[in-house]
Design an enzyme around this catalytic site. Structure first.
Site, PDB file in Angstrom:
ATOM      1  N   ASP A 169      12.837 -47.151 -10.463  1.00  0.00           N
ATOM      2  CA  ASP A 169      13.923 -47.291  -9.486  1.00  0.00           C
ATOM      3  C   ASP A 169      15.177 -46.496  -9.858  1.00  0.00           C
ATOM      4  OD1 ASP A 169      12.238 -49.097  -8.240  1.00  0.00           O
ATOM      5  OD2 ASP A 169      13.126 -50.828  -9.246  1.00  0.00           O
ATOM      6  N   MET A 211       9.798 -47.201  -2.670  1.00  0.00           N
ATOM      7  CA  MET A 211      10.225 -48.331  -3.475  1.00  0.00           C
ATOM      8  C   MET A 211      11.655 -48.114  -3.962  1.00  0.00           C
ATOM      9  SD  MET A 211       6.698 -48.978  -5.644  1.00  0.00           S
ATOM     10  CE  MET A 211       7.291 -50.482  -6.431  1.00  0.00           C
ATOM     11  N   GLU A 571       4.407 -15.653 -25.180  1.00  0.00           N
ATOM     12  CA  GLU A 571       3.732 -14.372 -24.967  1.00  0.00           C
ATOM     13  C   GLU A 571       4.256 -13.228 -25.829  1.00  0.00           C
ATOM     14  OE1 GLU A 571       4.171 -13.246 -20.903  1.00  0.00           O
ATOM     15  OE2 GLU A 571       6.330 -13.606 -20.845  1.00  0.00           O
ATOM     16  N   MET A 604       0.522 -18.714 -13.089  1.00  0.00           N
ATOM     17  CA  MET A 604       0.459 -20.047 -12.480  1.00  0.00           C
ATOM     18  C   MET A 604       1.725 -20.844 -12.804  1.00  0.00           C
ATOM     19  SD  MET A 604      -2.140 -22.250 -14.873  1.00  0.00           S
ATOM     20  CE  MET A 604      -1.668 -23.732 -14.009  1.00  0.00           C
TER      21      MET A 604
END
Length: 721
Positions: A169, A211, A571, A604
């Site tokens: 919450d 909720m 990388e 990606m």
């Protein structure tokens, strides 16, 4: 010359020898609880303390027996990728009674547990504080009943409490986000994204209930993240006649054509153990929270008291910022009712695409229109700028952009220096009075080049601001960039899937390559989130001896029952020790103990829908940038024209620790390693020792920033426009 005294406070100076820590999760379960439990267990064991699982929350503490179990390093090795809480959570009526707390105290004394880490909501944390306040009286009562002796009471005379808020919450003051909230936002946004195509195809309006109990945070931030037309939350009750107003707004929208990852818990778990190690009899119970990118300690009961009436949540800075941004973007007046500033503002994306760019553009366009400006979109960055790919963009043009990945405007890496004449000409043609540049390293280089050319071209004497957007998170002047969170989610999600793929295979090590250029942010923070054993980055040089040591360390861990290992490599971490080289080295040296697999994540990490954080961060930072532009336009408008050529009119807007800050780009040049496109100082490097500690490496850790108990910030409510 006198030697400068080292004033750092080092983690190795703190000892947990002779101490016992109990960790429990209480109330409703939340994603990320397991990451917090794992961090508490491993950090506690690392400093020499005994750590105990208390299963089933306070109920397990009351019942004792097998519910209180000593934890080992290996017992938390596969927790990170599991949702909920593996040690169980339950609401316990018995603990609310004095008799129940007496039983719980007895069970803790039997095991010498005098340090508790409680992960739960405000009710759970309030119960923990009451337990601490009653502790001495409970011990006296246990002595009178003959259940413990005087020596046991004396040896366990102090109970220290540290809380972490686990609640989807986000209904707790003093923290930007509680454990579980980010995952809940992900679930909501996934649902919204899934139904969006149906809504647009069939011209339907969807009503979505979320909720949150008495707190509207999930609804509000979800509304910001998905560009909702209307939100109903308890902190902002609708006015009389809201039904007609809402229907009218939805009709206008149609006619215009607008048709996860809770891994921050690991850092909080580490901070919780530090707080317990430093606690004394005069230290109040505290709660560990996350503000900006900083883990902080706040007085537990001060936070709870502010939450006791849910209306007070409006006074929390994070909630108020979200609420004000939503109001700024949501209520679109008729064009005839809007102010007219007579200023034209251009927005463009520069560099590689980053998830959240479109949310930033949408926010900039709509806030600019509400400020009375005419907004112009530049396609394909500075390349499109000098080619004249510029057109006016309206409120309805950016509808539905928030959840889309990539860059709808198009983005190129082209820098402006070679095309200054043509760019200046386009500024004159379209009468551009201000620039908002959203992008990565090329974006800030572009703003630096334009501001440096002001002496030669008066056309560049306009307010210009750059907003960082790059998955590499390598922008000087900002701790975080739009797109980095989505990339981290992709890394941790992939690492989880890869590790799960080997669930039926014993002893396997995965070598994974991440993006980032020369910046090791993605690899390091992704490694911390995914539970990596080793992360190789450019900022921390390594040699063949380090590689050999890492292999030997992993080999020893595999002999203790741990089944899987994870190694991340940035990388550009080393031109010779490539991913293939490291894979072959681990494969050869690990023969007979483990086998290896490698994976290059590639682009990606750039693609996909933006995370809720990137959507909201992009939305809020772009809104703030446009408001800054409006102020600078008014300040620099003299004699019928805009003329801005001071340093403070060409700025980067970035997140520094806990606040947004505008910084002149010329002042940031000295802070940058331009050859490797990274800042000279990077805040996240301080997190690397945590990753090593949680992977069982002996290392030094500077905890000078920890240990300060801070007051809860209360914000006075402002009248809405």
């Amino acid at each position: 010359m006198a030697k400068q005294q080292d004033t750092r406070k080092l983690f190795e100076d703190l000892s947990g020898a002779g101490k016992s820590i109990g960790v429990l999760t209480s109330g409703g379960d939340a994603q990320g609880m397991n990451a917090a439990v794992r961090a508490v267990v491993r950090m506690g064991i690392y400093v020499g303390a005994k750590v105990y699982f208390i299963h089933e929350g306070y109920q397990g503490m009351v019942d004792g027996g097998d519910n209180i179990e000593e934890a080992s390093w290996e017992s938390v090795s596969s927790m990170l990728q599991v949702g909920g809480t593996v040690i169980g959570s339950a609401r316990c009526k018995e603990f609310r009674s004095h008799e129940g707390r007496l039983k719980a105290a007895h069970q803790l004394v039997l095991r010498g547990i005098t340090n508790l880490c409680v992960i739960g909501g405000d009710g759970s944390l309030t119960g923990a504080n009451l337990f601490r306040e009653e502790w001495s009286g409970l011990l006296e009562e246990l002595v009178r009943q003959g259940l413990i002796d005087e020596e046991a009471a004396q040896n366990n005379s102090e109970l220290h409490i540290v809380g972490m808020v686990g609640s989807i919450d986000n209904d707790f003051c003093g923290t930007d986000m509680t454990i579980g909230t980010d995952s809940a936002l992900h679930r909501i946004i996934e649902v919204v994204d899934a139904i969006m195509t149906t809504a647009q195809s069939h011209q339907r309006t969807f009503v979505l209930e979320v909720m949150g109990r008495h707190c509207g945070y999930l609804a509000l931030v979800s509304a910001l993240a998905c560009g909702a037309d209307w939100v109903l939350i308890p902190e902002m009750p609708p006015e009389d006649g809201w039904e007609e107003h809402m229907c009218q707004k939805l009709s206008e929208s149609r006619s215009r054509g607008s048709s996860r990852s809770d891994r921050c818990a690991s850092r909080m778990g580490v901070e919780a153990v530090l707080a317990l190690l430093e606690a004394s009899d005069s230290t109040p119970a505290c709660v560990v929270s996350l503000c900006g990118n900083q883990a902080v300690r706040l007085p537990l009961m001060e936070c709870v008291q502010m939450v006791s009436a849910y209306v007070s949540l409006i006074f929390c800075r994070s909630f108020e910022n979200n609420l004000n941004t939503y109001k700024l973007l949501s209520y679109h007046k008729a064009d005839s009712e809007l102010p007219n500033s007579s200023f034209n503002v251009a927005v463009l994306n520069v560099g590689a695409p980053a998830a959240g760019m479109n949310a930033a553009v949408r926010s900039a366009v709509r806030v600019g229109i509400k400020e009375g400006h005419k907004m112009f979109a530049v396609n394909d960055g500075f390349e499109g700028f000098y080619k004249g790919q510029i057109k006016e963009i309206t409120w309805g043009d950016v509808a539905g952009w928030t959840g889309q990945g990539g860059s709808i405007l198009g983005t190129k890496r082209t820098l402006p220096a070679k095309h200054l004449d043509k760019i200046a000409e386009q500024i004159r043609i379209h009468n551009i009075n201000a620039l908002l540049v959203i992008g990565g390293f090329e974006a800030i280089l572009g703003v630096i080049e334009l501001s440096a050319a002001r002496d030669k071209y008066n056309d560049f004497c306009v307010p210009m601001v750059m907003v960082p957007a790059t998955v590499s998170n390598n922008i000087l002047g900002s701790d975080i960039s739009i797109g980095a969170d989505t990339a981290l989610n992709a890394i941790t999600y992939t690492c989880d899937r890869i590790k799960q793929s080997a669930s039926g295979t014993k002893r396997r090590v995965f070598i994974i390559e991440t993006m980032g250029g020369y910046c090791g942010y993605l690899a390091s923070v992704g490694g911390l989130a995914a539970g990596a054993d080793t992360v190789y980055i450019y900022e921390e040089p390594f040699d063949i001896r380090d590689l050999q040591s890492n292999v030997e360390h992993l080999t020893e861990k595999m002999k203790t029952g741990i089944q899987r290992g994870l190694v991340l490599r940035n990388e550009n971490s080393n031109e010779n020790f490539t991913t293939d080289f490291i894979y072959q080295l681990y494969s050869e040296e690990g023969k007979g103990v483990f086998d290896c697999r490698k994976n290059v994540l590639g682009h990606m990490q750039q693609g996909g829908a933006p995370s809720p954080f990137d959507r909201n961060f992009g939305t809020k930072i772009a809104a703030k940038a446009i408001q800054w532009i409006s102020r600078k336009l008014k300040e620099s408008y003299k004699n019928g024209k805009v003329f801005a050529n001071t340093e403070d009119t060409a700025c980067l807007l970035g997140m520094r620790r806990r606040t947004m800050a505008f910084q002149p780009v010329v002042q940031l040049k000295d802070e940058t390693d331009f050859a490797h496109r990274i800042p000279k100082e990077q805040w996240w490097l301080k997190l690397r020792p945590l990753m090593k500690i949680l992977a069982k490496y002996k290392t030094s850790y500077d905890v000078s920033d920890s240990g300060q108990l801070e007051p809860v910030t209360r914000v006075r409510p402002k009248k809405a426009d």
